[in-house]
Design an enzyme around this catalytic site. Structure first.
Site, PDB file in Angstrom:
ATOM      1  N   GLY A 136      17.338  -3.501   0.648  1.00 53.85           N
ATOM      2  CA  GLY A 136      17.494  -4.379   1.804  1.00 53.85           C
ATOM      3  C   GLY A 136      18.072  -5.739   1.431  1.00 53.85           C
ATOM      4  O   GLY A 136      18.690  -6.404   2.262  1.00 53.85           O
TER       5      GLY A 136
ATOM      6  N   GLU B  30      17.355   2.833  -3.107  1.00 50.73           N
ATOM      7  CA  GLU B  30      16.371   3.486  -2.231  1.00 50.73           C
ATOM      8  C   GLU B  30      16.117   4.944  -2.617  1.00 50.73           C
ATOM      9  O   GLU B  30      14.996   5.443  -2.532  1.00 50.73           O
ATOM     10  CB  GLU B  30      16.828   3.425  -0.763  1.00 50.73           C
ATOM     11  CG  GLU B  30      16.735   2.049  -0.129  1.00 50.73           C
ATOM     12  CD  GLU B  30      18.009   1.222  -0.242  1.00 50.73           C
ATOM     13  OE1 GLU B  30      18.861   1.540  -1.102  1.00 50.73           O
ATOM     14  OE2 GLU B  30      18.151   0.257   0.514  1.00 50.73           O
TER      15      GLU B  30
ATOM     16  N   GLU C 279      21.658  -5.230   1.484  1.00 52.89           N
ATOM     17  CA  GLU C 279      22.046  -5.030   2.887  1.00 52.89           C
ATOM     18  C   GLU C 279      22.015  -6.341   3.675  1.00 52.89           C
ATOM     19  O   GLU C 279      22.866  -6.577   4.534  1.00 52.89           O
ATOM     20  CB  GLU C 279      21.120  -3.983   3.527  1.00 52.89           C
ATOM     21  CG  GLU C 279      21.333  -2.611   2.910  1.00 52.89           C
ATOM     22  CD  GLU C 279      20.274  -1.611   3.337  1.00 52.89           C
ATOM     23  OE1 GLU C 279      19.115  -1.766   2.887  1.00 52.89           O
ATOM     24  OE2 GLU C 279      20.590  -0.698   4.099  1.00 52.89           O
TER      25      GLU C 279
ATOM     26  N   ALA D 211      13.476  -4.221   0.825  1.00 52.58           N
ATOM     27  CA  ALA D 211      12.395  -4.247   1.816  1.00 52.58           C
ATOM     28  C   ALA D 211      11.068  -4.231   1.064  1.00 52.58           C
ATOM     29  O   ALA D 211      11.003  -3.801  -0.091  1.00 52.58           O
ATOM     30  CB  ALA D 211      12.509  -3.036   2.721  1.00 52.58           C
TER      31      ALA D 211
HETATM   32  N1  CO8 Z   1       8.627  -4.618  -2.362  1.00 51.59           N
HETATM   33  C1  CO8 Z   1       7.394  -5.106  -2.640  1.00 51.59           C
HETATM   34  N2  CO8 Z   1       7.095  -5.716  -3.818  1.00 51.59           N
HETATM   35  C2  CO8 Z   1       8.090  -5.828  -4.737  1.00 51.59           C
HETATM   36  C3  CO8 Z   1       9.385  -5.340  -4.496  1.00 51.59           C
HETATM   37  C4  CO8 Z   1       9.659  -4.722  -3.245  1.00 51.59           C
HETATM   38  N3  CO8 Z   1      10.882  -4.253  -2.913  1.00 51.59           N
HETATM   39  N4  CO8 Z   1      10.146  -5.574  -5.602  1.00 51.59           N
HETATM   40  C5  CO8 Z   1       9.341  -6.198  -6.471  1.00 51.59           C
HETATM   41  N5  CO8 Z   1       8.105  -6.351  -5.960  1.00 51.59           N
HETATM   42  C6  CO8 Z   1       6.927  -6.975  -6.600  1.00 51.59           C
HETATM   43  C7  CO8 Z   1       6.373  -6.077  -7.687  1.00 51.59           C
HETATM   44  O1  CO8 Z   1       5.558  -5.082  -7.155  1.00 51.59           O
HETATM   45  C8  CO8 Z   1       5.639  -7.085  -8.533  1.00 51.59           C
HETATM   46  O2  CO8 Z   1       4.404  -7.399  -7.915  1.00 51.59           O
HETATM   47  P1  CO8 Z   1       3.030  -7.418  -8.765  1.00 51.59           P
HETATM   48  O3  CO8 Z   1       3.236  -8.538  -9.731  1.00 51.59           O
HETATM   49  O4  CO8 Z   1       1.997  -7.685  -7.740  1.00 51.59           O
HETATM   50  O5  CO8 Z   1       2.929  -6.087  -9.432  1.00 51.59           O
HETATM   51  C9  CO8 Z   1       6.524  -8.322  -8.449  1.00 51.59           C
HETATM   52  O6  CO8 Z   1       7.317  -8.158  -7.277  1.00 51.59           O
HETATM   53  C10 CO8 Z   1       7.448  -8.463  -9.635  1.00 51.59           C
HETATM   54  O7  CO8 Z   1       8.195  -7.264  -9.754  1.00 51.59           O
HETATM   55  P2  CO8 Z   1       8.395  -6.499 -11.140  1.00 51.59           P
HETATM   56  O8  CO8 Z   1       7.176  -6.665 -11.993  1.00 51.59           O
HETATM   57  O9  CO8 Z   1       8.804  -5.099 -10.832  1.00 51.59           O
HETATM   58  O10 CO8 Z   1       9.605  -7.328 -11.775  1.00 51.59           O
HETATM   59  P3  CO8 Z   1      10.679  -6.828 -12.850  1.00 51.59           P
HETATM   60  O11 CO8 Z   1      11.421  -8.028 -13.255  1.00 51.59           O
HETATM   61  O12 CO8 Z   1      10.010  -5.994 -13.896  1.00 51.59           O
HETATM   62  O13 CO8 Z   1      11.655  -5.824 -12.044  1.00 51.59           O
HETATM   63  C11 CO8 Z   1      13.058  -5.159 -10.195  1.00 51.59           C
HETATM   64  C12 CO8 Z   1      12.503  -6.338 -11.032  1.00 51.59           C
HETATM   65  C13 CO8 Z   1      13.987  -4.311 -11.066  1.00 51.59           C
HETATM   66  C14 CO8 Z   1      13.845  -5.790  -9.051  1.00 51.59           C
HETATM   67  C15 CO8 Z   1      11.893  -4.301  -9.662  1.00 51.59           C
HETATM   68  O14 CO8 Z   1      10.921  -5.136  -9.072  1.00 51.59           O
HETATM   69  C16 CO8 Z   1      12.296  -3.280  -8.623  1.00 51.59           C
HETATM   70  O15 CO8 Z   1      12.864  -2.257  -8.969  1.00 51.59           O
HETATM   71  N6  CO8 Z   1      11.967  -3.539  -7.336  1.00 51.59           N
HETATM   72  C17 CO8 Z   1      12.203  -2.592  -6.244  1.00 51.59           C
HETATM   73  C18 CO8 Z   1      13.669  -2.465  -5.937  1.00 51.59           C
HETATM   74  C19 CO8 Z   1      13.847  -1.448  -4.839  1.00 51.59           C
HETATM   75  O16 CO8 Z   1      13.615  -0.282  -4.976  1.00 51.59           O
HETATM   76  N7  CO8 Z   1      14.346  -1.934  -3.693  1.00 51.59           N
HETATM   77  C20 CO8 Z   1      14.589  -1.086  -2.537  1.00 51.59           C
HETATM   78  C21 CO8 Z   1      13.412  -1.135  -1.624  1.00 51.59           C
HETATM   79  S1  CO8 Z   1      13.595  -0.012  -0.240  1.00 51.59           S
HETATM   80  C22 CO8 Z   1      14.646  -0.840   0.802  1.00 51.59           C
HETATM   81  O17 CO8 Z   1      15.036  -1.939   0.556  1.00 51.59           O
HETATM   82  C23 CO8 Z   1      15.033  -0.118   2.065  1.00 51.59           C
HETATM   83  C24 CO8 Z   1      15.653  -1.112   3.045  1.00 51.59           C
HETATM   84  C25 CO8 Z   1      15.777  -0.509   4.410  1.00 51.59           C
HETATM   85  C26 CO8 Z   1      14.538  -0.659   5.246  1.00 51.59           C
HETATM   86  C27 CO8 Z   1      14.883  -0.439   6.662  1.00 51.59           C
HETATM   87  C28 CO8 Z   1      13.667  -0.119   7.471  1.00 51.59           C
HETATM   88  C29 CO8 Z   1      14.056   0.259   8.866  1.00 51.59           C
END
Ligand code: CO8
Length: 258
Positions: A109, A132, A112, A66
Site C-alpha cells: 500500500g 502482497e 500504491e 497496509a
Molecule cells: N503492517 C503492520 N506492521 C508492520 C508492517 C505492516 N505492513 N510492516 C512493518 N510492520 C511492523 C513490524 O511488525 C514491526 O513491529 P514490531 O516491532 O511490533 O514487531 C515493526 O513494524 C518493524 O518492522 P520489522 O521488524 O519487520 O523491520 P525490518 O527493518 O526488519 O523490515 C520490512 C522492514 C522489510 C519493510 C518489513 O517490515 C516488511 O516486510 N513489512 C511488510 C511489507 C509488506 O508485506 N507490505 C504489504 C502489506 S499488504 C498491503 O499493503 C496491501 C495493500 C492493499 C490493501 C487494500 C485493502 C482494501
C-alpha cells in the site's frame, strides 16, 4: 490545525506537507491513518492558501504497506461493509497537485499510495515493491492498475508476481519516479518543486492535473477533446489574462488564483 494521531501536518508558503508518522509500525497504513491523510489532504485541497501538497514519510520508510496486523483477521463481510480503504480512492480525487516524496521502503500500500500521488520524487535509498503475494493477497489500493500504467506490463507483472523490490535507480529508469535525489535533500527538493507548482494559478494547475489524468481514463480522441475544452476554460480565469499580459510586458506574472 486539527489534532492528528498518525500524521504530522504543516505548511510552508503555499505548500501543505503531510508526514506519515507511525514509526513503530514503519508507517503502516492503518484505517485511522488513511482517514487522517484524506482529511488533511481534503482540507488543503479547499484551502485557497494552498497550491500544492507533499506527502512524505521518514528517511527510513515511506510506508511498509497496509497495516497487516489490523487486517489479518478481518472477514470479507467486514471489509466489504466498511469499503475498507476507500479513503485512498477519495485521495485520488483531490484536485490540488500532490507530490509523493519517498525515502526508504514504499511497499504494498505504500507503493500504491505513492502511485496515487501525481508524481514521485525518490531518495537514493528508496525501495519500491508490491510484496502482497508473499503474504497471500494481491495489491488492493490500485497497484495492479497504476503500476502497470506507470512502468508497463513486463516489470509490473514481474514485481506483483514475485514480490521483488525495485531500487530508486531502476524506478527512475522505468519511469516510476520523476527524479532521484540524495536522501538528505529529499524533503527540500520536494517542497521546492511543490513551491514552483503552488506559485502557478491554482485553478489552472487543477485543470492541468485533470487533463493529464484523463489520459488514464479516456480514449485518445475523447481525451484530446476534453483537453481542448479545459484549454478554452483557462480563458475564463483572471490568471490567464495576467499570465499572458505579464509575458507581453516582460515581467513575472502575479497570479490571484482565480
Ligand atoms: N503492517 C503492520 N506492521 C508492520 C508492517 C505492516 N505492513 N510492516 C512493518 N510492520 C511492523 C513490524 O511488525 C514491526 O513491529 P514490531 O516491532 O511490533 O514487531 C515493526 O513494524 C518493524 O518492522 P520489522 O521488524 O519487520 O523491520 P525490518 O527493518 O526488519 O523490515 C520490512 C522492514 C522489510 C519493510 C518489513 O517490515 C516488511 O516486510 N513489512 C511488510 C511489507 C509488506 O508485506 N507490505 C504489504 C502489506 S499488504 C498491503 O499493503 C496491501 C495493500 C492493499 C490493501 C487494500 C485493502 C482494501
Amino acid at each position: 490545525m486539527t489534532d492528528y494521531q498518525t500524521i504530522l501536518v504543516t505548511q510552508r508558503n503555499r505548500v501543505g506537507l503531510i508526514t506519515l508518522n507511525r514509526p513503530d509500525a514503519l508507517n503502516a497504513l492503518s484505517d485511522a491513518l488513511s482517514r487522517e491523510v484524506l482529511a488533511a489532504a481534503q482540507a488543503f485541497d479547499t484551502d485557497p492558501g494552498i497550491g500544492a501538497i507533499v506527502i512524505t514519510g521518514s528517511e527510513r520508510v515511506f510506508a511498509a504497506g497496509a497495516d497487516i496486523k489490523e487486517m489479518a483477521e478481518k472477514s470479507v463481510a467486514e471489509m466489504y461493509k466498511a469499503e475498507w480503504f476507500s479513503a485512498w480512492d477519495d485521495l485520488a480525487r483531490v484536485r490540488t497537485p500532490v507530490i509523493a516524496a519517498v525515502a526508504g521502503y514504499a511497499f504494498g500500500g505504500g507503493c500504491e499510495l505513492a502511485l496515487i500521488c501525481d508524481f514521485i520524487i525518490a531518495a537514493e535509498n528508496a525501495q519500491f515493491g508490491q510484496p502482497e503475494i508473499s503474504i497471500g493477497v494481491i495489491p488492493g489500493m490500485g497497484g495492479s492498475q497504476r503500476l502497470t500504467r506507470a512502468i508497463g506490463k513486463a516489470k509490473a507483472m514481474e514485481m506483483v508476481l514475485t514480490g521483488r523490490t525495485m531500487s530508486a535507480i531502476e524506478a527512475e529508469r522505468a519511469g516510476l519516479v520523476a527524479q532521484v535525489v540524495p536522501t538528505a535533500d529529499l524533503l527540500e527538493v520536494a517542497l521546492s518543486t511543490a513551491d514552483v507548482i503552488a506559485r502557478m494559478s491554482k485553478p489552472v494547475a487543477m485543470m492541468a492535473k485533470e487533463a493529464m489524468n484523463a489520459a488514464f481514463t479516456m480514449p485518445l480522441s475523447a481525451g484530446v477533446h476534453f483537453e481542448r475544452r479545459l484549454f478554452f476554460s483557462c480563458f475564463a480565469t483572471e490568471d490567464q489574462k495576467e499570465g499572458m499580459r505579464a509575458f507581453t510586458e516582460k515581467r513575472q506574472p502575479n497570479f490571484v488564483h482565480r
